[in-house]
Structure formats: structure tokens, C-alpha cells
Design an enzyme around this catalytic site. Structure first.
Site, PDB file in Angstrom:
ATOM      1  N   LYS A 253       0.793  -1.185   0.065  1.00  0.00           N
ATOM      2  CA  LYS A 253      -0.041  -0.045   0.032  1.00  0.00           C
ATOM      3  C   LYS A 253       0.838   1.082   0.038  1.00  0.00           C
ATOM      4  CE  LYS A 253      -0.442  -3.436   1.933  1.00  0.00           C
ATOM      5  NZ  LYS A 253       0.485  -4.141   2.734  1.00  0.00           N
ATOM      6  N   ARG A 254       2.050   1.274   0.757  1.00  0.00           N
ATOM      7  CA  ARG A 254       2.834   2.330   0.741  1.00  0.00           C
ATOM      8  C   ARG A 254       3.298   2.855  -0.747  1.00  0.00           C
ATOM      9  NH1 ARG A 254       6.470  -1.250   2.515  1.00  0.00           N
ATOM     10  NH2 ARG A 254       8.519  -0.837   1.765  1.00  0.00           N
TER      11      ARG A 254
END
Length: 481
Positions: A253-254
Site C-alpha cells: 500500500k505504501r
RNA sequence: GGCCCCAUGGUCAAGCGGUCUAAGACACCGCCCUUUCACGGCGGUAACCCGGGUUCGAAUCCCGGUGGGGUCACCA
């Protein structure tokens, strides 16, 4: 032997970029070889699995165009295709292993296990289960049961040589058995673990090739042990390397958008994702970069799958998507664009036929400028907002030109007597302005562009004028005349 | 840390012992096309991780190092 491959996601979140690529590779392999493509749901993690995620994954798969022959929601002769609906089968095979003495019940508590792990770690050894319950008697079991302990079932790793995995993309890989402790195949709640369920399913579903991400490679020796213990033939294995983020670690996600649905929401086309993902880790060998699904499925082969991990390059994705957008039919793009324009407050649906035609002109003017459809919100602003700022020094400088007021006045006059303005009319009017004033090129185009849109960049000026229409042009010009 | 995998330009990658003074694509930089903006076309900058071998010959094979990644759960 016929080709049967599967994509087996666990429904613990939306379909991830990496998962989508695994699904795609399996699909391509099946289609290339006239095989069967199966989608199975691995939902043995009761805590994290959800029907929403399952639905989401299936939706994304459909959207990408990866249809399946057997599996969830289409059925098939080897179902059910959801692991939680196959529990009897796992219990049956676990029982077989138990009977043969190849597995045993273990009553160790989490605390005891944790202590053992600590101890091994402290001694600098590999943390693994040392087999405390390996030789429990019936009596021992009864005692533990009486004490309220729920057993897990562990596989008894037999002594033997190193475990060899013949991997279609990696070649031969070996693992030492000593690294593998007796592992759990059935949890204390009666649910199988991944390693066990996957083997039972792949065998009973007659899977011929297991194509999956490299993160599963280190699980494979356990699965091999299980196949051998059951006396089952092993499928071929192919472990595809991971997709990495910009910082070269596993995409998460990052790193930005990792779910297929996020790209869908931003207005990427499914053919782009498919094409892009296919090229991430696989290469056709030629110089061509643009491949629709039906071409991919004719060319795909496992021996052209790269071993090294690949960084997900958003810029290239954007280029590819822009490429597909430029080729897409205008009606399709317009239908795609409307929701974004509506959300921006530029349109309210339903659109009248006239309005739809007008929106089509808007989309046509922007078609060459878009990387993904969501961008239209910003780029279409010039058609919907009258009181814009003049952007940047370049634009200001242009408007400071001494010929500018004359150009704009002249244009305004011509527009006001010309009635409806089509693209060709706009071209003609601008030409006339140039003739009348003895100016050419940038001297007239740029001021008009900036006066009309506030920016030195944007769509074709003739198109802008046609879209704005006579009244719109005059209104915007009135600021300067 | 143990084990496993990987290693060609900033990124994706072709190359599978000689044809490599190493393709192609994205990005970047020029030029052309366009009386504007793009699109498009043309060209350019930019790479074989290091050290040993093997070989007449190594980006290609072997070993070591380094670097990166993955994995070590009653998650998958």
C-alpha cells in the site's frame, strides 16, 4: 496430460497487482495450451476472509477479461471451489495420514510453542517445532483432551535427502529437510492450513501446473513432502518473481495504488493493465510492446518468464494507458468520462442527446492528452469554469504583448457576427484575424488560447472554440476587450 | 540471522560462448510535423555489480564476494 491451472486467491482484500499478474499468467498459460483455467477461493483464514473481498476479486478478474472455466460461481466437476466448503475432504485426508502414522496430534499450547521458539532463537538456531508430541500415546492424548486441550494435527516430516523442486522458471531448487519442523496441517479449530489445503485441492482438482508468486517458493518443500506422503504425483511448479515498488521492496500500500480496483476507479482501461502486467516479468522477445489479450494468449510461454523481480513503473503504465485511450472509440471514452465530469460538478445526468454530443466533443479534444480518465476532471476545467486565473509567467507575458488587445477585439467582432462555430469556422476566423492584422502563428494563437483558457497548453484551439461556442468565446473575450 | 531466489541503462527488458563497437519500450534531451497545444516521426544521452576461474574467445558457463528481494505463524 491436459493443462489445468488455477488462480487461488485468499479473499482477505481486494485483488492486488501481483495477484492479478498471477491470475493473468495462469489464464494465458491455459489459453495458450487449450487447457482449463480454474478459480478457487482459499478462505481458510476465517479471521480475515470475507465475502466482500471474494466478490471484489471476482469483479476485478471479470473486469480484466480473465474468464474461468471452472471455479467459484461457475461450478465444475471438481468443486466445491471454496475451501471452507471442502473441510470434510481435508479431514478425510488428514485422517489417512494419521492412520498411516505420517501425522500426529499435537497438544502443545501457544505458550509452550513460543517458549520453544525463544529457546532456539537464543541458541542461534532455526526456530521450528522439535516434535514434543511426536510420540504421544493414546493415554497421553486422553489426558490432554480431558484437560480441555484441543489438538492440532502435525505432519511428521520423515528423515531423508534434501528436497528437490524442479521449477519451470527457476530450475532446480533444493531445501534441506532439517530446516523443516513437523508442521501443522489441521489447526485446532479443525480448519486446514494453507500448505495442506493447497496440496489436497491441487491434487483433487487435477492441477497440472502451479504458477504462482515466488513468495510461495519456500513453502513448496512442505507441499512436496505432503504429495510424497500421500503417494500423489506432483504438479509442475513455476514460481514467478515478485513485483516491486519504487524502493525495490514487495509492492504494498505504501507504494501507492496496489489494487486493481483502484486503477479501475482512476479510469485505466483493462486492456492496459493486462498488457502492462504481462510485460512485467514476461517478454515476447520482439520489439513490440503493445499486445491485446488475444495476442498475448497466442504468444505466452513460461520459458520467457524472467527470473528477476520487476519494479512497477507507473510512468510506463500511464504511457500505455494513454496509448490505449488514443485508440479507443469515442463513445466508449465518453461513457467513461461522464461519471468523472459529473463528480466534478460539471455535468448532471441524465444528459440530453445534444449535451451528450457536446460532451463527446469535449472528450475528443482531450483524448490525446489523457493518461487515465480521471485526469479529465482537471483538463476539462477549461470548458466549465469561466473565471479562471492566468496560469504562470509564460501566459502573463503572452497577454502583455502589444498586439493582443487588437487580436482579441478583432476575433470577438468576427465571432459575434458568425453565429454557430464549428471547428473549421474557428480555423477560418483565426486565419482572417491574422490576415486583417498582418499577424501570424503564435502571435495570434497564444493570446487567444490564454484568453480563452488561462493556459498556454491544452487541446487544439479550434476544438476549444467549437466547444465553447460563439457565446462562450465572446463572454471570455469580454474580459479583455 | 538461517534458508531460498535474483543481478544488462533511472525503470521494463532482448541477449541463452564468437554476428555485442549490447536490441526495443517508458522517462529525459534535441530536431521535424503542426500558422497554436498535443499526437506522431526522426535522432541523442544512458547499462553488462565486483573478483577469480573455464575457454582460442564470456554479458552469456563455474566459484567467491557484494548488493537487492523473499521466507522463516494454529496467514495465505
Amino acid at each position: 496430460m491436459s493443462v489445468r491451472v488455477r488462480f487461488a486467491p485468499s479473499p482477505t482484500g481486494p485483488l492486488h497487482i501481483g495477484g492479478a499478474r498471477s491470475a493473468l499468467f495462469n489464464w494465458l498459460f491455459a489459453r495458450r495450451h487449450g487447457g482449463t483455467y480454474i478459480v478457487r477461493i482459499e478462505d481458510t483464514d476465517l479471521e480475515r476472509s470475507s465475502r466482500e473481498s471474494e466478490k471484489n476479486i471476482l469483479d476485478s478478474l471479470h473486469w480484466l477479461g480473465l474468464d474461468w472455466d471452472e471455479g467459484i460461481d461457475v461450478g465444475g466437476p471438481h468443486g466445491p471451489y471454496r475451501q471452507t466448503e471442502r473441510l470434510d475432504m481435508y479431514r478425510h485426508y488428514a485422517e489417512v495420514l494419521l492412520q498411516k502414522g505420517l501425522a500426529y496430534r499435537c497438544y502443545c499450547s501457544e505458550e509452550e510453542l513460543a517458549a520453544e521458539r525463544e529457546e532456539l532463537l537464543a541458541k542461534g538456531e532455526l526456530p521450528r517445532y522439535l516434535g514434543r508430541c511426536r510420540a504421544l500415546t493414546e493415554e497421553d492424548c486422553r489426558r490432554h483432551e480431558a484437560a480441555g486441550r484441543k489438538p492440532v494435527i502435525r505432519f511428521r516430516v520423515p528423515a531423508g535427502d534434501a528436497i528437490l523442486i524442479r521449477d519451470l522458471v527457476r530450475g532446480d531448487v533444493t531445501f534441506e529437510r532439517s530446516e523443516i519442523g513437523d508442521f501443522i496441517i489441521i489447526k485446532s479449530d479443525g480448519i486446514p492450513t494453507y500448505n495442506f489445503a493447497v496440496v489436497v485441492d491441487d491434487h483433487t482438482m487435477l492441477i497440472s501446473h502451479v504458477i504462482r508468486a515466488e513468495e510461495h517458493l519456500s513453502n513448496t518443500p512442505r507441499q512436496v513432502l505432503l504429495y510424497d506422503a500421500m503417494g500423489w504425483d506432483k504438479p509442475e511448479f513455476a514460481h514467478v518473481s515478485l513485483i516491486l515498488g519504487k524502493d525495490r521492496s514487495k509492492m504494498s500500500k505504501r507504494h501507492g495504488a496496489t489494487a486493481i480496483e483502484q486503477y479501475r476507479a482512476k479510469g485505466y482501461l483493462p486492456e492496459t493493465l493486462v498488457n502492462f502486467l504481462a510485460l512485467l516479468g514476461w517478454s515476447p522477445g520482439g520489439e513490440e510492446e503493445v499486445f491485446p489479450l488475444n495476442e498475448l494468449k497466442q504468444q505466452f510461454s513460461l520459458d520467457r518468464v524472467a527470473k528477476s523481480p520487476a519494479v512497477f513503473d507507473l510512468e510506463k503504465l500511464n504511457w500505455l494507458n494513454g496509448h490505449y485511450i488514443r485508440q479507443a472509440p469515442l463513445d466508449q471514452l465518453t461513457d467513461m468520462a461522464v461519471p468523472y465530469l459529473e463528480k466534478a460538478g460539471y455535468l448532471s445526468v441524465p444528459l440530453s442527446p445534444e449535451k451528450y454530443q457536446w460532451v463527446k466533443m469535449v472528450v475528443a479534444s482531450l483524448q490525446k492528452h489523457l493518461s487515465y480518465m480521471e485526469e479529465i476532471t482537471g483538463q476539462a476545467r477549461i470548458y466549465f469554469e469561466d473565471d479562471f486565473e492566468i496560469e504562470g509567467q509564460d501566459a502573463q507575458d503572452i497577454m502583455a504583448g502589444e498586439q493582443v488587445p487588437g487580436v482579441l477585439r478583432c476575433l470577438a467582432k468576427k465571432v459575434s457576427v458568425s453565429g454557430e462555430i464549428k471547428e473549421n469556422d474557428a480555423k477560418e476566423l483565426l486565419k482572417e484575424v491574422g490576415r486583417d492584422l498582418g499577424l501570424k502563428g503564435k502571435q495570434i494563437f497564444m493570446p487567444v488560447r490564454v484568453a480563452l483558457t488561462g493556459s498556454t497548453q491544452g487541446p487544439d484551439l479550434n476544438q476549444i472554440m467549437a466547444i465553447l461556442g460563439g457565446e462562450g468565446i465572446i463572454q471570455r473575450l469580454s474580459r479583455w476587450t
